[in-house]
Motif scaffolding. Sequence first.
Motif, PDB file in Angstrom:
ATOM      1  N   LEU A 141       0.807  -1.226   0.000  1.00 16.09           N
ATOM      2  CA  LEU A 141       0.000   0.000   0.000  1.00 16.09           C
ATOM      3  C   LEU A 141       0.832   1.265   0.000  1.00 16.09           C
ATOM      4  O   LEU A 141       0.402   2.305  -0.507  1.00 16.09           O
ATOM      5  CB  LEU A 141      -0.957  -0.021   1.190  1.00 16.09           C
ATOM      6  N   SER A 142       2.045   1.205   0.552  1.00 21.10           N
ATOM      7  CA  SER A 142       2.899   2.394   0.576  1.00 21.10           C
ATOM      8  C   SER A 142       3.267   2.854  -0.832  1.00 21.10           C
ATOM      9  O   SER A 142       3.570   4.031  -1.052  1.00 21.10           O
ATOM     10  CB  SER A 142       4.170   2.122   1.377  1.00 21.10           C
ATOM     11  N   SER A 143       3.242   1.923  -1.805  1.00 17.12           N
ATOM     12  CA  SER A 143       3.621   2.291  -3.178  1.00 17.12           C
ATOM     13  C   SER A 143       2.599   3.224  -3.822  1.00 17.12           C
ATOM     14  O   SER A 143       2.925   3.941  -4.775  1.00 17.12           O
ATOM     15  CB  SER A 143       3.794   1.037  -4.032  1.00 17.12           C
ATOM     16  N   PHE A 144       1.356   3.253  -3.302  1.00 21.46           N
ATOM     17  CA  PHE A 144       0.344   4.167  -3.849  1.00 21.46           C
ATOM     18  C   PHE A 144       0.658   5.624  -3.520  1.00 21.46           C
ATOM     19  O   PHE A 144       0.074   6.533  -4.107  1.00 21.46           O
ATOM     20  CB  PHE A 144      -1.048   3.803  -3.329  1.00 21.46           C
ATOM     21  N   THR A 145       1.582   5.832  -2.591  1.00 25.38           N
ATOM     22  CA  THR A 145       1.994   7.204  -2.247  1.00 25.38           C
ATOM     23  C   THR A 145       2.473   7.943  -3.494  1.00 25.38           C
ATOM     24  O   THR A 145       2.223   9.147  -3.648  1.00 25.38           O
ATOM     25  CB  THR A 145       3.133   7.180  -1.208  1.00 25.38           C
ATOM     26  N   TYR A 146       3.128   7.214  -4.391  1.00 20.08           N
ATOM     27  CA  TYR A 146       3.730   7.831  -5.569  1.00 20.08           C
ATOM     28  C   TYR A 146       2.747   8.027  -6.715  1.00 20.08           C
ATOM     29  O   TYR A 146       3.087   8.631  -7.731  1.00 20.08           O
ATOM     30  CB  TYR A 146       4.920   6.986  -6.039  1.00 20.08           C
ATOM     31  N   THR A 147       1.529   7.521  -6.563  1.00 20.74           N
ATOM     32  CA  THR A 147       0.518   7.714  -7.610  1.00 20.74           C
ATOM     33  C   THR A 147      -0.723   8.421  -7.065  1.00 20.74           C
ATOM     34  O   THR A 147      -1.782   8.380  -7.686  1.00 20.74           O
ATOM     35  CB  THR A 147       0.101   6.361  -8.223  1.00 20.74           C
ATOM     36  N   THR A 148      -0.563   9.043  -5.902  1.00 22.89           N
ATOM     37  CA  THR A 148      -1.671   9.753  -5.254  1.00 22.89           C
ATOM     38  C   THR A 148      -1.449  11.255  -5.352  1.00 22.89           C
ATOM     39  O   THR A 148      -0.371  11.756  -5.014  1.00 22.89           O
ATOM     40  CB  THR A 148      -1.795   9.335  -3.777  1.00 22.89           C
ATOM     41  N   TYR A 149      -2.470  11.952  -5.804  1.00 23.37           N
ATOM     42  CA  TYR A 149      -2.414  13.409  -5.943  1.00 23.37           C
ATOM     43  C   TYR A 149      -3.708  13.978  -5.374  1.00 23.37           C
ATOM     44  O   TYR A 149      -4.791  13.572  -5.776  1.00 23.37           O
ATOM     45  CB  TYR A 149      -2.249  13.812  -7.417  1.00 23.37           C
ATOM     46  N   GLY A 150      -3.571  14.903  -4.421  1.00 20.83           N
ATOM     47  CA  GLY A 150      -4.755  15.476  -3.804  1.00 20.83           C
ATOM     48  C   GLY A 150      -5.619  14.437  -3.133  1.00 20.83           C
ATOM     49  O   GLY A 150      -6.854  14.500  -3.225  1.00 20.83           O
ATOM     50  N   ASN A 151      -4.999  13.458  -2.486  1.00 31.25           N
ATOM     51  CA  ASN A 151      -5.708  12.381  -1.764  1.00 31.25           C
ATOM     52  C   ASN A 151      -6.507  11.461  -2.678  1.00 31.25           C
ATOM     53  O   ASN A 151      -7.366  10.716  -2.210  1.00 31.25           O
ATOM     54  CB  ASN A 151      -6.625  12.959  -0.676  1.00 31.25           C
ATOM     55  N   LYS A 152      -6.232  11.501  -3.972  1.00 31.15           N
ATOM     56  CA  LYS A 152      -6.897  10.609  -4.919  1.00 31.15           C
ATOM     57  C   LYS A 152      -5.846   9.762  -5.629  1.00 31.15           C
ATOM     58  O   LYS A 152      -4.792  10.261  -6.005  1.00 31.15           O
ATOM     59  CB  LYS A 152      -7.712  11.408  -5.943  1.00 31.15           C
ATOM     60  N   ILE A 153      -6.174   8.486  -5.815  1.00 25.06           N
ATOM     61  CA  ILE A 153      -5.244   7.566  -6.460  1.00 25.06           C
ATOM     62  C   ILE A 153      -5.519   7.544  -7.967  1.00 25.06           C
ATOM     63  O   ILE A 153      -6.637   7.275  -8.397  1.00 25.06           O
ATOM     64  CB  ILE A 153      -5.381   6.146  -5.890  1.00 25.06           C
ATOM     65  N   TYR A 154      -4.491   7.832  -8.740  1.00 21.03           N
ATOM     66  CA  TYR A 154      -4.655   7.877 -10.192  1.00 21.03           C
ATOM     67  C   TYR A 154      -3.924   6.747 -10.919  1.00 21.03           C
ATOM     68  O   TYR A 154      -4.283   6.420 -12.050  1.00 21.03           O
ATOM     69  CB  TYR A 154      -4.156   9.221 -10.734  1.00 21.03           C
TER      70      TYR A 154
END
Length: 434
Positions: A141-154
Amino acid sequence: MKYSKRFLSIAILSVLCFSVVACAGNRPKDPEGPDSAALPEQRTTIELMTTWGGVDSMAGTLKEIIARFENENSTIKVSNQSIFGDEYLPTLKTRFASGTEPDVFGLWPGSDITYLVKANKVADLTDILKQDRAWMDSFNLSSFTYTTYGNKIYGIPFEMVFEGLFINKDLFEKYKVEKPQNYEELKTAITAFRSYGIIPIAYNSSAEGSYIYQNMVASLGGKKGVEQSISDGKINQIYIDAMKYMKELYDMHAFPKDALALNSNERNQLFFTKQAAMIVQGSWFIPYFDKYDQSVEMIPFPSMNNSSPKVPTGLGGGTFYISRSAWDESPGEDATILFLKYLTSKETATFFYEKTALMSNLKIQQERPYSSLAQKSIDLYEKTREENKTSIPDHIIDRSAWNDVVIQQFPYFLEGKKSAEEIWSEVVIRIQQN
């Protein structure tokens, strides 16, 4: 002429029967009926664009994955429009600018994906991931940090990459050259190979060729130095110093004579054909070599300041996104999500790992990869302490400034026509204006 009542009745009945048959012949067939197989299936085409095209090491495996998906989903066609090398990013940006963007695309973290998100060109996957917790929870789940912008996962953070120094081990053994562990030893190796008529380092002045420079930056500054790139309107000194070390190697003739004119494939071929002893590349370089090849090894880039070696690491081009335009029609949306889940599944990750040694961000225990080079390279990464893993510099610096200023002007710097300070001052101004 007169007709009997019986004759008229028969005539009227015949006309009615003919009308019923005619109408029945024009009526659409029942899709659930026995003749439904004769109707053409409604097909959905998904356009996919990644860096895994042409001669890329992942290209063949991606084609196999697509073929498997299409065999399992007969109504969906995947149009693979992947492009190898330095032309990928400008082509992708041009397609978005012209409104012809692909449905699914791969893109590493950095300013380019940030711009596309801000321009509302990328689909928000947050709700879809939360609705399918099994899919979301299959990733670290920590890897989603790099694809999250404005608290939304893209984005789906499928591919993890790391960089280092690849050496033609057989050349080192033949000419009795020691593997370099620090900068001074690297210069010693360069001098030795030059004396034997071997190109020391396969390098060219492209974005991909800049990995050697980026590894120098990472070695000098570590994680903190790389990420704190600009302070008080000035670039971190490590970015300046690394350029000056590159100039020193250039003046030592560490690179090919025509380094400033080579394309990326030509640069790689120098290493493949043993004309060059070393090349700085990433984990995606591993599958270019035969599984039984024992002549190549990946080692950490030599320390620039006698500290522990640093390993630049991050998400690779196998970080997948869906364009907003793919949502236009619900059948297209459903098919696109189905394909994205397949492309980033545990089964696909395992297949890529076994074929190419691709390291994913999925929570899976992998068996040994297909070659000793792959296994040793993965061991290198896993044995590196977290404090010695850094971000990749071109993921930190604004990508347009990196490509349009740093990369474009690097030849002028190497030839002594422009200073490192001038180039980085221009970069900072460019970033501040964006």
